[in-house]
Motif scaffolding. Structure first.
Motif, PDB file in Angstrom:
ATOM      1  N   ILE A 188      19.736   1.913  36.893  1.00 19.86           N
ATOM      2  CA  ILE A 188      18.451   1.982  36.191  1.00 19.86           C
ATOM      3  C   ILE A 188      18.641   1.825  34.687  1.00 19.86           C
ATOM      4  O   ILE A 188      17.903   1.088  34.022  1.00 19.86           O
ATOM      5  N   ALA A 189      19.639   2.489  34.132  1.00 15.59           N
ATOM      6  CA  ALA A 189      19.858   2.443  32.689  1.00 15.59           C
ATOM      7  C   ALA A 189      20.308   1.072  32.206  1.00 15.59           C
ATOM      8  O   ALA A 189      20.233   0.776  31.005  1.00 15.59           O
ATOM      9  N   GLU A 190      20.784   0.234  33.099  1.00 14.52           N
ATOM     10  CA  GLU A 190      21.269  -1.099  32.727  1.00 14.52           C
ATOM     11  C   GLU A 190      20.158  -2.146  32.714  1.00 14.52           C
ATOM     12  O   GLU A 190      20.401  -3.299  32.387  1.00 14.52           O
ATOM     13  N   GLY A 208      14.949   7.229  43.365  1.00 14.11           N
ATOM     14  CA  GLY A 208      14.251   6.085  43.950  1.00 14.11           C
ATOM     15  C   GLY A 208      12.948   5.737  43.259  1.00 14.11           C
ATOM     16  O   GLY A 208      12.727   4.588  42.859  1.00 14.11           O
ATOM     17  N   THR A 209      12.073   6.707  43.110  1.00 17.59           N
ATOM     18  CA  THR A 209      10.788   6.409  42.474  1.00 17.59           C
ATOM     19  C   THR A 209      10.979   6.041  41.002  1.00 17.59           C
ATOM     20  O   THR A 209      10.246   5.208  40.465  1.00 17.59           O
ATOM     21  N   VAL A 210      11.978   6.626  40.355  1.00 19.10           N
ATOM     22  CA  VAL A 210      12.272   6.293  38.953  1.00 19.10           C
ATOM     23  C   VAL A 210      12.688   4.828  38.840  1.00 19.10           C
ATOM     24  O   VAL A 210      12.252   4.100  37.947  1.00 19.10           O
ATOM     25  N   GLY A 211      13.538   4.380  39.775  1.00 18.04           N
ATOM     26  CA  GLY A 211      13.980   2.987  39.765  1.00 18.04           C
ATOM     27  C   GLY A 211      12.848   2.012  39.984  1.00 18.04           C
ATOM     28  O   GLY A 211      12.770   0.965  39.328  1.00 18.04           O
ATOM     29  N   VAL A 264      18.444  -2.922  42.183  1.00 13.43           N
ATOM     30  CA  VAL A 264      18.544  -1.711  41.378  1.00 13.43           C
ATOM     31  C   VAL A 264      19.212  -0.626  42.218  1.00 13.43           C
ATOM     32  O   VAL A 264      18.654  -0.158  43.216  1.00 13.43           O
ATOM     33  N   VAL A 265      20.416  -0.264  41.831  1.00 17.52           N
ATOM     34  CA  VAL A 265      21.189   0.770  42.519  1.00 17.52           C
ATOM     35  C   VAL A 265      20.811   2.100  41.868  1.00 17.52           C
ATOM     36  O   VAL A 265      21.251   2.414  40.757  1.00 17.52           O
ATOM     37  N   THR A 266      19.977   2.871  42.538  1.00 19.91           N
ATOM     38  CA  THR A 266      19.314   3.985  41.864  1.00 19.91           C
ATOM     39  C   THR A 266      20.172   5.242  41.743  1.00 19.91           C
ATOM     40  O   THR A 266      20.056   5.981  40.768  1.00 19.91           O
ATOM     41  N   GLY A 267      20.997   5.511  42.723  1.00 22.78           N
ATOM     42  CA  GLY A 267      21.721   6.775  42.737  1.00 22.78           C
ATOM     43  C   GLY A 267      22.911   6.819  41.797  1.00 22.78           C
ATOM     44  O   GLY A 267      23.538   5.794  41.496  1.00 22.78           O
ATOM     45  N   GLU A 268      23.225   8.005  41.316  1.00 23.94           N
ATOM     46  CA  GLU A 268      24.431   8.267  40.515  1.00 23.94           C
ATOM     47  C   GLU A 268      24.585   7.290  39.354  1.00 23.94           C
ATOM     48  O   GLU A 268      25.659   6.739  39.109  1.00 23.94           O
ATOM     49  N   GLU A 269      23.495   7.053  38.648  1.00 26.00           N
ATOM     50  CA  GLU A 269      23.502   6.171  37.479  1.00 26.00           C
ATOM     51  C   GLU A 269      24.059   4.780  37.802  1.00 26.00           C
ATOM     52  O   GLU A 269      24.784   4.181  37.013  1.00 26.00           O
ATOM     53  N   GLY A 270      23.694   4.298  38.988  1.00 26.61           N
ATOM     54  CA  GLY A 270      24.104   2.957  39.392  1.00 26.61           C
ATOM     55  C   GLY A 270      25.420   2.890  40.138  1.00 26.61           C
ATOM     56  O   GLY A 270      25.857   1.800  40.516  1.00 26.61           O
TER      57      GLY A 270
END
Length: 238
Positions: A8-10, A98-101, A137-143
């Motif tokens: 997500i941060a990327e 998930g919803t954040v992503g 988008v790999v949502t878990g564990e900061e990607g």
């Protein structure tokens, strides 16, 4: 297909096509909600927004991560949700990743939310739409969540030319940190069957498409087109 796999941060810009993956457990739960009859799922930006939506629409069903909490009707567990009758209901879902992503890519022209349970239907939709550049988008564990990356790579392969089998990807997901935490009871709001349910391949015959409706991001099931090639992995019936 040109596939990118980002946390997500990327996400520095809005992609054209995004597949947001959360295997354990947001989008496995979302798929089960649709299988149990839910009409749509509103992806909430915060717990406060989820509660506010629930207050305005008392008949809606609010779901969150973690243990049960006042104002919420259910927790983010496929094992617990699979026996709930959601026929015709609207679900409000707020989860940690998930919803954040999904909300992070809401400007994309096509947003799909995915897990193993809807993998082939998601891949079929990407093929049908002719999507040649897709951001997963790999949502878990900061990607870095192995279960989400494995699922994303599996869907990318199924949507592309390689058509891989699921076994190796499921093995990676089963050995993930998230699977261990769920199995060991580290996370709250868990059913003993959650990991197994998250590792079912193609349990449901629909993809899940998120669009903006009246300022809210809303997820709906999308019936997959007929398969363009046979799928040799065993899949549970929908």
């Amino acid at each position: 297909m040109d596939a990118r796999f980002l946390g997500i941060a990327e996400l520095t810009e809005s992609p054209s096509v995004a597949v947001v993956v959360d295997v354990m457990r947001a989008f496995t739960v979302a798929a089960w909600a649709f299988a149990r009859g839910a009409e749509k799922i509103v992806l909430a930006e915060s717990l406060d927004q989820a509660l506010a939506l629930k207050a305005r629409h008392p008949h809606w069903v609010a779901i969150k991560d973690g243990p049960p909490a006042p104002g919420f009707d259910a927790v983010n567990s496929p094992g617990l949700l699979r026996s709930v009758d959601l026929d015709g209901r609207t679900v409000v879902q707020k989860t940690t990743a998930g919803t954040v992503g999904a909300l992070a890519v809401k400007e994309a022209s096509l947003v799909l939310c995915a897990a193993f349970v809807v993998a082939e239907a998601t891949a079929q939709l990407l093929r049908t739409r002719g999507c040649d550049r897709v951001t997963f988008v790999v949502t878990g564990e900061e990607g870095r969540a192995e279960e989400d990356l494995a699922c994303a790579q599996y869907i990318a392969g199924r949507a592309g030319e390689t058509g891989p089998e699921a076994a190796a990807f499921l093995h990676r997901a089963a050995a993930s940190r998230a699977a261990a935490e769920l199995a060991q009871g580290v996370r709250q709001g868990v059913h003993p069957d959650d990991v197994a349910l998250c590792l079912e391949v193609d349990r449901f015959p629909f993809a899940m498409v998120a669009t903006t409706e009246d300022t809210l991001m809303v997820l709906r099931p999308y019936a997959a087109p007929s398969p363009s090639r046979p799928h040799s992995d065993e899949a549970s019936p929908a």
